[in-house]
Design a protein around this motif. Structure first.
Motif, PDB file in Angstrom:
ATOM      1  N   ASN A  76     -66.025  67.118   1.865  1.00 29.12           N
ATOM      2  CA  ASN A  76     -65.610  66.927   0.561  1.00 29.12           C
ATOM      3  C   ASN A  76     -64.054  66.686   0.451  1.00 29.12           C
ATOM      4  OD1 ASN A  76     -65.188  66.513  -2.284  1.00 29.12           O
ATOM      5  ND2 ASN A  76     -66.271  68.442  -2.811  1.00 29.12           N
ATOM      6  N   GLU A  77     -63.545  65.418   0.206  1.00 24.25           N
ATOM      7  CA  GLU A  77     -62.039  65.341  -0.050  1.00 24.25           C
ATOM      8  C   GLU A  77     -61.467  66.014  -0.871  1.00 24.25           C
ATOM      9  OE1 GLU A  77     -59.243  61.217   0.025  1.00 24.25           O
ATOM     10  OE2 GLU A  77     -61.216  61.078  -0.862  1.00 24.25           O
ATOM     11  N   ALA A  78     -62.126  66.236  -2.092  1.00 24.33           N
ATOM     12  CA  ALA A  78     -61.572  67.032  -3.146  1.00 24.33           C
ATOM     13  C   ALA A  78     -61.220  68.453  -2.743  1.00 24.33           C
ATOM     14  CB  ALA A  78     -62.630  67.213  -4.355  1.00 24.33           C
ATOM     15  N   MET A  79     -61.878  68.878  -1.487  1.00 25.03           N
ATOM     16  CA  MET A  79     -61.371  70.035  -1.192  1.00 25.03           C
ATOM     17  C   MET A  79     -60.274  70.151  -0.163  1.00 25.03           C
ATOM     18  SD  MET A  79     -65.127  71.982  -0.675  1.00 25.03           S
ATOM     19  CE  MET A  79     -64.511  73.577  -0.355  1.00 25.03           C
ATOM     20  N   LEU A  80     -60.038  68.996   0.314  1.00 25.40           N
ATOM     21  CA  LEU A  80     -58.751  68.833   1.099  1.00 25.40           C
ATOM     22  C   LEU A  80     -57.405  68.673   0.208  1.00 25.40           C
ATOM     23  CD1 LEU A  80     -60.328  66.396   3.668  1.00 25.40           C
ATOM     24  CD2 LEU A  80     -60.204  68.802   3.827  1.00 25.40           C
ATOM     25  N   PHE A  81     -56.356  68.645   0.899  1.00 22.75           N
ATOM     26  CA  PHE A  81     -55.093  68.876   0.141  1.00 22.75           C
ATOM     27  C   PHE A  81     -54.022  67.722   0.316  1.00 22.75           C
ATOM     28  CE2 PHE A  81     -56.354  73.278   0.695  1.00 22.75           C
ATOM     29  CZ  PHE A  81     -55.999  73.913  -0.542  1.00 22.75           C
ATOM     30  N   SER A  82     -53.304  67.144  -0.600  1.00 23.08           N
ATOM     31  CA  SER A  82     -52.135  66.315  -0.592  1.00 23.08           C
ATOM     32  C   SER A  82     -50.817  67.180  -1.055  1.00 23.08           C
ATOM     33  CB  SER A  82     -52.444  65.251  -1.929  1.00 23.08           C
ATOM     34  OG  SER A  82     -52.181  65.846  -3.000  1.00 23.08           O
ATOM     35  N   ILE A  83     -49.866  66.672  -0.478  1.00 23.68           N
ATOM     36  CA  ILE A  83     -48.420  67.340  -0.918  1.00 23.68           C
ATOM     37  C   ILE A  83     -48.314  67.453  -2.373  1.00 23.68           C
ATOM     38  CG2 ILE A  83     -46.005  67.188  -0.771  1.00 23.68           C
ATOM     39  CD1 ILE A  83     -46.903  67.762   1.830  1.00 23.68           C
ATOM     40  N   GLU A  84     -48.762  66.538  -3.006  1.00 24.38           N
ATOM     41  CA  GLU A  84     -48.719  66.655  -4.663  1.00 24.38           C
ATOM     42  C   GLU A  84     -49.309  67.869  -5.061  1.00 24.38           C
ATOM     43  OE1 GLU A  84     -46.130  65.300  -6.607  1.00 24.38           O
ATOM     44  OE2 GLU A  84     -45.374  64.578  -4.600  1.00 24.38           O
ATOM     45  N   GLU A  85     -50.547  67.928  -4.801  1.00 23.36           N
ATOM     46  CA  GLU A  85     -51.387  68.735  -5.265  1.00 23.36           C
ATOM     47  C   GLU A  85     -50.964  70.218  -4.730  1.00 23.36           C
ATOM     48  OE1 GLU A  85     -55.727  66.788  -4.938  1.00 23.36           O
ATOM     49  OE2 GLU A  85     -55.200  67.751  -3.125  1.00 23.36           O
ATOM     50  N   ILE A  86     -50.176  70.571  -3.513  1.00 26.51           N
ATOM     51  CA  ILE A  86     -49.654  71.681  -3.204  1.00 26.51           C
ATOM     52  C   ILE A  86     -48.670  72.051  -4.222  1.00 26.51           C
ATOM     53  CG2 ILE A  86     -48.044  73.030  -1.425  1.00 26.51           C
ATOM     54  CD1 ILE A  86     -51.309  72.719  -0.683  1.00 26.51           C
ATOM     55  N   LYS A  87     -47.641  71.232  -4.607  1.00 26.93           N
ATOM     56  CA  LYS A  87     -46.713  71.425  -5.543  1.00 26.93           C
ATOM     57  C   LYS A  87     -47.249  71.831  -6.885  1.00 26.93           C
ATOM     58  CE  LYS A  87     -43.260  68.070  -3.222  1.00 26.93           C
ATOM     59  NZ  LYS A  87     -42.667  66.846  -3.490  1.00 26.93           N
ATOM     60  N   THR A  88     -48.261  71.124  -7.369  1.00 31.10           N
ATOM     61  CA  THR A  88     -48.860  71.133  -8.675  1.00 31.10           C
ATOM     62  C   THR A  88     -49.708  72.962  -8.600  1.00 31.10           C
ATOM     63  OG1 THR A  88     -49.313  69.255  -9.247  1.00 31.10           O
ATOM     64  CG2 THR A  88     -50.650  70.574 -10.369  1.00 31.10           C
TER      65      THR A  88
END
Length: 200
Positions: free
Chosen positions: A152-164
């Motif tokens: 599920n892509e929503a359970m994977l991370f992006s850099i922006e999500e980490i910062k948020t």
């Protein structure tokens, strides 16, 4: 809400094999080797490989997971290595501790998307000021790779999500990249990951 319930992990961990191996995650080892031992919290610790390594260095380790089978194997691995860890069974949002920790280690701790931000904020309450977070997990680009991780892509991370999701942290290192995983039979091959080290 529980896309990966306790039953899923109990079945996965319910075999003699340590599915992610018994050696610590390479990035976790690299970072914790630089630190003076103190207290560390390890959420979603599964079969205990990182907890046992930290304890072998002299850290006071508190780990938790939803899987009783994971706990059994972690305590067995601790006994085999002649170290002691504290291991609790808890859902992420229900975890409580009277202690605050010098460090928190997240190693492929992929929580359900609808509670993930809340989960990270909850866990940061247990980190001391100036405490350190060591983090490695799959990036969104991992989707479709055979080397492991949520589908599920929503359970994977992006850099922006980490910062948020970790607004309290000063990132000393934060990067996305390609690595080769060799951790038991379930983390094998080329993988897209995000790694960070942050200070509260």
């Amino acid at each position: 809400m529980k896309q990966y319930p306790a039953e899923f992990w109990n079945e996965r961990f319910g075999h003699q094999e340590y599915i992610y191996g018994t050696a610590p995650n390479k990035f976790f080892k690299e970072q914790i080797d630089k630190l003076k031992p103190g207290s560390i919290l390890l959420p979603a610790e599964g079969e205990g490989r990182n907890a046992i390594y930290a304890a072998s260095l002299g850290w006071d380790v508190v780990a938790f997971d939803i899987s009783e089978k994971g706990k059994e194997k972690a305590l067995g691995l601790a006994a085999e290595n002649q170290v002691s860890i504290h291991y609790k069974i808890s859902d992420i949002l229900e975890f409580q501790s009277d202690a605050q920790f010098d460090a928190i280690g997240f190693c492929y701790a992929h929580f359900p998307a609808e509670i993930r931000n809340q989960a990270h904020l909850h866990l940061m309450k247990f980190l001391k000021p100036d405490g350190i977070v060591i983090f490695e997990a799959f990036a969104k680009a991992q989707l479709g790779n055979a080397s492991g991780g949520p589908k599920n892509e929503a359970m994977l991370f992006s850099i922006e999500e980490i910062k948020t999701e970790f607004p309290q942290l000063d990132f000393k290192l934060l990067k996305e990249g390609t690595i080769e995983l060799s951790e038991g039979n379930h983390h094998q091959g080329i993988a897209e990951v995000i790694r960070f080290v942050g200070i509260k």
